[in-house]
Write an enzyme that holds these catalytic residues in place. Structure first.
Site, mmCIF file in Angstrom:
data_model
loop_
_atom_site.group_PDB
_atom_site.id
_atom_site.type_symbol
_atom_site.label_atom_id
_atom_site.label_comp_id
_atom_site.label_asym_id
_atom_site.label_seq_id
_atom_site.Cartn_x
_atom_site.Cartn_y
_atom_site.Cartn_z
ATOM 1 C CG ASP A 285 -2.274 0.665 0.963
ATOM 2 O OD1 ASP A 285 -2.262 1.702 0.277
ATOM 3 O OD2 ASP A 285 -3.306 0.201 1.461
ATOM 4 C CG ASP A 398 -7.176 2.859 -3.153
ATOM 5 O OD1 ASP A 398 -8.410 2.760 -3.349
ATOM 6 O OD2 ASP A 398 -6.668 2.862 -2.020
ATOM 7 C CD GLU A 401 -13.553 5.831 -5.685
ATOM 8 O OE1 GLU A 401 -13.399 4.656 -5.296
ATOM 9 O OE2 GLU A 401 -12.722 6.724 -5.459
ATOM 10 C CD GLU A 403 -11.042 9.199 -1.381
ATOM 11 O OE1 GLU A 403 -10.446 9.927 -0.563
ATOM 12 O OE2 GLU A 403 -10.970 7.961 -1.370
ATOM 13 C CG ASP A 466 -11.911 1.963 2.262
ATOM 14 O OD1 ASP A 466 -11.184 1.065 1.801
ATOM 15 O OD2 ASP A 466 -11.677 3.170 2.106
ATOM 16 C CG HIS A 526 -6.508 -4.617 2.470
ATOM 17 N ND1 HIS A 526 -5.153 -4.374 2.417
ATOM 18 C CD2 HIS A 526 -7.100 -3.411 2.349
ATOM 19 C CE1 HIS A 526 -4.931 -3.079 2.255
ATOM 20 N NE2 HIS A 526 -6.111 -2.466 2.224
#
Length: 797
Positions: A285, A398, A401, A403, A466, A526
């Site tokens: 990550d 990650d 979208e 975000e 999440d 995770h």
């Protein structure tokens, strides 16, 4: 003053009136499509398959974006019947009836009505979309990731990919929306539009399905079929089939938020090996590129202080059978070491003044890479290419979208609100196409949180975001996975154990999530690091039960890999809803307490604490307890025992399930010693099964001769069970010339009178019967030619 207002008001209303109820003007057949001129612009109807048709309206003065969802398809022969009041455009399997005045389209499969436009297209200033009629008893699935229940009818839902951190038992808006529905009336309807919008599934008007968006393409796709699996197959034929992933992606992952150093990453791998828990991948990550959560995003290069020898680490992991996956994000912070490079290269989305658009979000002050710009895509891919050359095996995208995506952000093809829902799609595309161009022998791994219809063709492996580390979070997962799988995203999975929050370690929750994970597409625990997601950091009892779950995952690799091949061929997801069992029963559509894992398994996750029994309604047929062997009659309620070691998993009578012994990593996978399990029942007189095999990593193996397909068939007579084996396909590296087969017959009532292979009796040493488990084992060598195993019961006295 009153007179003036009265004079102006009608004029104002005329200007504001939406454009609808257009009339037919003329038509022509050309370019394998029906082109219709209307009083409001152009309309093109194109068969994308015998049971799929695209309608693309192009009203005057309305900007049209390209289709992100649809691929080029071969022409489909169709006939046109011209009548005074209508046009009938017919592929022989699907029919579009275009009513001329007012223009409105209805769709039929044969003579069976599927759906019909109500007002059809509407457009007005910054609003455009479609309206369709809904039947009174119609159920609707789809619209992407939501936690609402399986039937989404009666909801009005936003179409805007957006995070929902820490969700549990309900969510109306999440990471991955889909402007598409699957109806109980056996059609799939996709709105081919990437803009911010809403889908109203009979909420505002009970008998109307309405799609609306602020901009974008005014087109839709209708897909039909004689069954739900057939509809899915027809859909992915038009939007793109998911590629076959590498075998290692089916193994166990070590993953958390996140590993802070090379030393820590190496220690985690060492612990998995020390505790004899299989492992195939390690996910890094944020900390691989910086020591802190904030301030470094966009660096996209190793933090050499924490990871002094990443190249050596990657080599060592690969030699140990562990693949490395790196997280990346599309944001470049102004504090990142790449900020100046990104600005100079012109790869960032722009503001209204033509400068790089910057804004604040959790990770810092940032710009956003414009993945719709070819130059930006090439720049971004060059970074991926360099890291892949170092030995990175997979990519995790990650926050895609995106975000945070301010509405005044300008991309190469439009504004943020026009293209928002296609951002993750284009990001996945640039990674996938880059891998195919520069590393053509590899199967790309592209795990992303958001995308669009059609993203499955770029190998997208989505996850459910999440999720709260709670029983409610676990309880939401089956619904989320089943809904996404219906639209080509069969690799949807969850952070096993839950990601967000949690004050203390809940062993029961953690293990039940892992036990469910055995039967979900990707096995990847995770979580936030304050509670370790890896079993190696927990107590001996937890490790033992987690090890048992992981080993079962690896034992089932031949079956899982065959499901992956089937998904790549037809789009049929590995996780399947219960209504596939009986499509005539609409009540089954609402169920998500259990699901089918392929053709063989029926899985009931445990989603509440301290459960000792599950009271469930079984689908029709005969089912066996996978772990205990108990036989159940379906079509009725049954009480299933819940063991500490496993969740309730049943196997269909007549199922074939190939298994291997557990291995430490899929690098060591071999099928030369194969257990072939078969669940026999007199009520199932005939059954078939398949097993797909190739080298596990070469791209395109299933489309060439570099694979094999093993076929199994069973015939259950009054006194004899006959099992036939045959093989088809070509050669690939590692293909066994001979397999040592152990045929395991479950539900066998007594020791056999004799067992023969191709007419010759098997030696007693190759036979074993367990009366308590009602299980017969017969071992023999199989060289790949057609073979017949005949098992004779003792003659009745």
């Amino acid at each position: 003053m009153r007179l003036r207002l009265r004079l102006l008001l009608p004029f104002t209303l005329v200007l504001a009136a939406p454009a609808w109820a257009a009339d037919y003007v003329a038509h022509a057949l050309r370019d394998d499509s029906l082109h219709i001129e209307t009083s409001d612009g152009a309309l093109r109807l194109s068969f994308r398959g015998a049971e799929a048709i695209e309608a693309h309206y192009r009203p005057e003065g309305r900007k049209q974006l390209p289709s992100f969802s649809l691929i080029d398809t071969a022409p489909v022969p169709a006939t046109l019947d011209v009548r005074d009041d209508r046009l009938v455009y017919d592929s022989g399997r699907l029919r579009a009836v275009v009513h001329k005045r007012p223009l409105r389209i209805e769709y039929l499969r044969g003579d069976t009505p599927l759906l019909a436009e109500e007002a059809g297209l509407f457009h007005h200033e910054t609003l455009r979309g479609f309206r369709f009629r809904l039947a009174p008893d119609e159920k609707l699935l789809g619209a992407g990731q939501r936690v609402l229940g399986m039937d989404r009818r009666g909801h009005r839902l936003p179409l805007y990919n957006r995070p929902h951190y820490g969700y549990g038992s309900r969510s109306e808006q999440m990471y991955f929306s889909l402007p598409a529905v699957l109806s109980s009336r056996k059609y799939l309807l996709l709105f081919d539009n990437s803009a911010r919008g809403h889908i109203d599934l009979g909420k505002t008007e009970p008998d109307v399905l309405q799609f609306e968006a602020v901009a974008g393409r005014t087109g839709y796709l209708v897909v039909a079929g004689d069954s739900y699996p057939r509809i899915i197959e027809n859909y992915v034929a038009v939007t793109g089939r998911p590629p076959l992933p590498a075998r290692w992606t089916l193994g166990n992952y070590a993953s958390r938020f996140g590993y802070r150093s090379e030393a820590q990453a190496r220690e985690v791998v060492r612990l998995f090996r020390a505790h004899d828990i299989p492992l195939d991948a390690l996910v890094l990550d944020l900390y691989w590129f910086g020591p802190d959560i904030q301030g470094h995003m966009g660096k996209l290069d190793w933090d050499r202080e924490a990871f002094p020898d990443p190249e050596g680490m990657l080599r060592d992991f690969a030699a140990d059978g562990v693949q490395t996956i790196l997280v990346t994000e599309p944001f470049v912070l102004t504090t990142s070491t790449r900020w100046d490079e990104a600005v100079q290269a012109g790869v960032l989305a722009r503001d209204l003044a033509g400068k790089p658009k910057t804004f604040d979000f959790y990770f810092g002050h940032t710009g956003l890479i414009d993945v719709f710009d070819r130059r930006a895509a090439d720049w971004f891919w060059a970074i991926y290419r360099g890291l892949t050359a170092q030995g990175v095996a997979g990519w995790w995208g990650d926050l895609g979208e995106p975000e945070v995506h301010p509405h005044d952000t300008l991309h190469a093809i439009g504004s943020a609100d026009e293209v928002h829902n296609a951002y993750g799609h284009e990001w996945a595309r640039l990674v996938y196409e880059g891998m195919r161009a520069d590393f053509p022998a590899r199967r790309p791994f592209v795990m992303m949180r958001a995308g669009a219809p059609g993203s499955q063709r770029y190998g997208m492996v989505p996850w459910t975001g999440d999720v709260e580390r709670s029983w409610d979070g676990l309880g939401a997962q089956v619904e989320l996975a089943l809904q996404m799988g219906l639209f080509g995203f069969g690799w949807i999975h969850s952070d096993l154990g839950g990601f967000a929050g949690g004050e203390r370690f809940d062993r029961d929750l953690y293990l039940r999530w892992l036990q469910y994970g055995v039967f979900q597409p990707v096995f990847r625990p995770h979580a936030q690091e304050h509670i370790a997601p890896e079993p190696v950091f927990h107590d001996r009892r937890t490790r033992a039960l987690a090890r048992e779950a992981v080993r079962l995952r690896y034992r089932l690799l031949p079956y899982h890999y065959t499901l992956a091949w089937q998904h790549a061929r037809t789009g049929l997801p590995p996780m399947r809803p219960l209504f596939f069992e009986d499509e005539s029963d609409p009540a089954l559509i609402d169920r998500h307490d259990g699901y089918l894992w392929g053709d063989a398994f029926l899985v009931f996750p445990v989603v509440r604490p301290r459960v000792s029994v599950l009271d469930v309604e079984l689908p029709r047929g005969v089912w066996f307890d996978f772990h205990g062997g108990c036989r159940y009659e379906g079509g009725r309620r049954q009480r299933l025992p819940v063991r500490r070691e496993a969740i309730p998993v049943l196997v269909r009578a007549g199922a074939f399930v190939p298994m291997i012994e557990p291995v430490a990593t899929t690098r060591d996978y071999r099928s030369d010693r194969l257990e072939l399990h078969y669940w026999a029942d007199a009520g199932t007189p005939a059954a078939e099964g398949r097993m797909y095999e190739d080298d596990g990593h070469s791209f395109g193996a299933h489309d060439s001769d570099a694979h094999e397909l093993l076929h199994f068939a069973a015939e259950h007579g009054a006194q004899t069970l006959t099992v036939r084996l045959r093989r088809e396909g070509g050669h690939y590296p590692g293909r066994p010339d001979t397999r040592r087969i152990t045929l395991v017959v479950h539900g066998w009532a007594q020791a056999p009178q004799r067992v023969q292979l191709d007419g010759r009796p098997l030696a007693d040493a190759d036979l074993r019967y367990d009366a308590r488990r009602r299980e017969l084992r017969a071992s023999f060598d199989w060289h790949g030619e057609a073979a017949v195993v005949a098992i004779r019961q003792p003659d009745a006295e």
